[in-house]
Design an enzyme around this catalytic site. Structure first.
Site, short mmCIF file in Angstrom:
data_model
loop_
_atom_site.label_atom_id
_atom_site.label_comp_id
_atom_site.label_asym_id
_atom_site.label_seq_id
_atom_site.Cartn_x
_atom_site.Cartn_y
_atom_site.Cartn_z
N ARG A 115 -2.52 -2.01 -3.53
CA ARG A 115 -3.78 -1.30 -3.32
C ARG A 115 -3.76 -0.04 -4.19
O ARG A 115 -2.81 0.75 -4.14
CB ARG A 115 -3.90 -0.89 -1.86
N GLU A 118 -8.44 -5.59 4.85
CA GLU A 118 -8.33 -5.21 3.44
C GLU A 118 -7.11 -5.86 2.78
O GLU A 118 -7.15 -6.24 1.62
CB GLU A 118 -8.23 -3.68 3.33
N GLY A 153 -13.69 4.55 10.22
CA GLY A 153 -12.34 4.80 10.73
C GLY A 153 -12.05 6.29 10.57
O GLY A 153 -12.98 7.10 10.61
N HIS A 177 -13.33 2.28 -0.09
CA HIS A 177 -13.29 1.23 0.93
C HIS A 177 -13.92 -0.07 0.41
O HIS A 177 -14.42 -0.88 1.19
CB HIS A 177 -14.08 1.64 2.21
N ASN A 193 0.88 -1.17 0.00
CA ASN A 193 0.00 0.00 0.00
C ASN A 193 0.92 1.22 0.00
O ASN A 193 1.49 1.58 1.03
CB ASN A 193 -0.87 -0.05 1.26
P1 AMP Z 1 -8.76 3.56 11.15
O1 AMP Z 1 -8.74 4.69 10.15
O2 AMP Z 1 -9.62 2.42 10.73
O3 AMP Z 1 -7.40 3.16 11.61
O4 AMP Z 1 -9.48 4.17 12.46
C1 AMP Z 1 -8.94 5.23 13.19
C2 AMP Z 1 -9.99 5.74 14.18
O5 AMP Z 1 -10.34 4.68 15.08
C3 AMP Z 1 -9.53 6.91 15.04
O6 AMP Z 1 -10.54 7.92 15.09
C4 AMP Z 1 -9.39 6.28 16.41
O7 AMP Z 1 -9.66 7.19 17.43
C5 AMP Z 1 -10.48 5.23 16.36
N1 AMP Z 1 -10.27 4.23 17.43
C6 AMP Z 1 -9.31 3.31 17.54
N2 AMP Z 1 -9.44 2.65 18.72
C7 AMP Z 1 -10.51 3.20 19.36
C8 AMP Z 1 -11.15 2.96 20.62
N3 AMP Z 1 -10.73 2.03 21.44
N4 AMP Z 1 -12.24 3.72 20.91
C9 AMP Z 1 -12.69 4.66 20.06
N5 AMP Z 1 -12.12 4.92 18.88
C10 AMP Z 1 -11.05 4.21 18.52
#
Ligand code: AMP
Length: 401
Positions: free
Chosen positions: A91, A385, A210, A180, A7
């Site tokens: 990716r 992914e 996310g 996504h 990626n």
């Molecule tokens: P991603 O882009 O899939 O890596 O997701 C990132 C997001 O997931 C960020 O906003 C993080 O704050 C959130 N995140 C990760 N762990 C937690 C948690 N335990 N509680 C709430 N949000 C989380």
């Protein structure tokens, strides 16, 4: 067969080496700050010690050469030679209308990805750097490209067209593509397994929540609608992105604040969303912490985020004339019990009977967070992914022999 998944970003590159026979990750890692004399390499061999180094890596080919050295290294390595890496899967964010499936890389495919630079100016050129670098560093190893948009190519015109002059679609391909896709595809397939029902019979709403966030309406395993649009800015409120807003706000604000196109683009992509409303952070963990400590702006940001997601779930249930399961995935979807509860407790009209106790359990396993009596199942399914990219690459390479 071992498949290396790459990626590539403009100055970074993440990788995972999969052994396909048992779906295991042999090693993963990343190279950051490519282009600098202080690039950072992190390499994690399965079961071995994490390896870090800071060294000069001026372009992507050197980065991939270093990754291959580490993968085949007598100490940090996990395979004995480059010939043990059978294929590379990349990716690629934007496949436009040209790519409805993953494909093996050839000159025509590279030409087409270049034609799509306009639609994804930040992402596709970086992916192309990764492809060219892997070709140079690993000659003769087959390469495949897997697109974030491809899964959504099943949408009908009623869902993918915008009600603007059709010349914009004909001339400039202005339409919804969605993103996504590998994640929505993966969790929809896992959901069918978890529910013990054929995917072909199911209506699903998958929520990839996310830093970037999108949801998709999936009927019989095919995407029929998704919240991201021509770019990943549309749809849900995100960490730093606004998501949906009245398009007339753009020229209005540009006039009032004397913003250029670049500035307004940056405002909506980088300085909006959770971060802008809370004034605290774009990170959901910090929003929840601040909200629980009584911060009103954090609470407002959280409520807007949950409300907007709930509206999309309602819209997609309406669009599909029903829903069998709602799936949460990605950083927030997998980890934030608070967000899931805020969304799902207000879906009783749909027939959701939310299981607050199951929801509160911290786990990285696939699980159900609705009661056995719920008419609509609610599931948490960690996304993967990279595994989809590895599998698509494997299937394409199998076809070569
Ligand atoms: P991603 O882009 O899939 O890596 O997701 C990132 C997001 O997931 C960020 O906003 C993080 O704050 C959130 N995140 C990760 N762990 C937690 C948690 N335990 N509680 C709430 N949000 C989380």
């Amino acid at each position: 067969m071992n498949v290396l998944v790459i990626n590539a970003g403009s100055s970074s590159l993440k990788y995972q080496l999969f052994r396909m026979e048992d779906a295991s990750v042999l090693a993963k890692g990343k190279v950051e700050r490519i282009g600098m004399d202080t690039a950072i390499v992190t390499h994690e061999p399965a079961g071995g010690a994490e390896f870090h180094e800071v060294k000069e890596i001026l372009e992507h080919t050197s980065a991939i050469r270093r990754v291959v050295e580490l993968l085949t290294h007598p100490q940090q390595g996990v395979v004995s030679a480059m010939s043990d890496i059978d294929a590379v899967g990349h990716r690629v964010v934007h496949g436009g209308e040209a790519f409805k499936h993953s494909v093996l890389v050839n000159d025509e495919v590279k030409k087409e990805i270049r034609r799509l630079f306009d639609l994804a100016p930040l992402h596709n050129p970086a992916a192309m750097l990764g492809i060219m670098a892997a070709e140079a560093a690993m000659p003769g190893v087959p390469q495949a490209v897997v697109f974030d948009t491809a899964f959504h190519q099943t949408m009908l015109a009623q869902a993918y067209l915008y009600p603007v002059p059709m010349a914009l679609y004909r001339r400039h391909k202005v339409r919804r593509y969605g993103f996504h896709g590998t994640s929505h595809k993966y969790v929809s397939e896992r959901a069918a397994l978890l529910l013990g029902r054929p995917l072909a019979e199911l209506k699903l709403i998958t929520c990839h929540i996310g830093n970037g966030a999108s949801c998709a309406a999936i009927v019989g395993g095919q995407s029929v609608d998704t919240s991201m649009g021509m770019t990943p800015l549309e749809g849900l409120m995100m960490g730093t992105r606004s998501g949906d807003l009245d398009p007339a706000i753009v020229p209005y604000v540009m006039g009032k604040e004397e913003l250029t196109l670049g500035e307004v683009n940056s405002m909506l992509n980088k300085h909006s969303g959770l971060g802008a409303v809370s004034g605290i952070s774009s990170d959901m963990r910090e929003i929840v912490e601040a909200m629980e400590a009584g911060d009103k702006n954090a609470a407002l940001a959280f409520d807007m985020y949950a409300y907007r997601l709930r509206k999309y779930i309602g819209a997609y249930a309406a669009g599909m004339n029903g829903v069998d399961a709602i799936v949460f995935t990605a950083g927030i979807g997998e980890n934030s019990a608070q967000l899931r509860r805020a969304v799902c407790e207000q879906l009783t009209y749909l027939g959701v009977a939310f299981d607050a106790d199951a929801n509160a359990v911290r786990s990285s396993a696939e699980r159900r967070i609705s009661t056995a009596a719920s008419m609509v199942a609610v599931l948490v399914i960690p996304t993967n992914e990279e595994w989809v990219i590895a599998q698509d690459t494997y299937n394409l390479v199998q076809g070569l022999s």
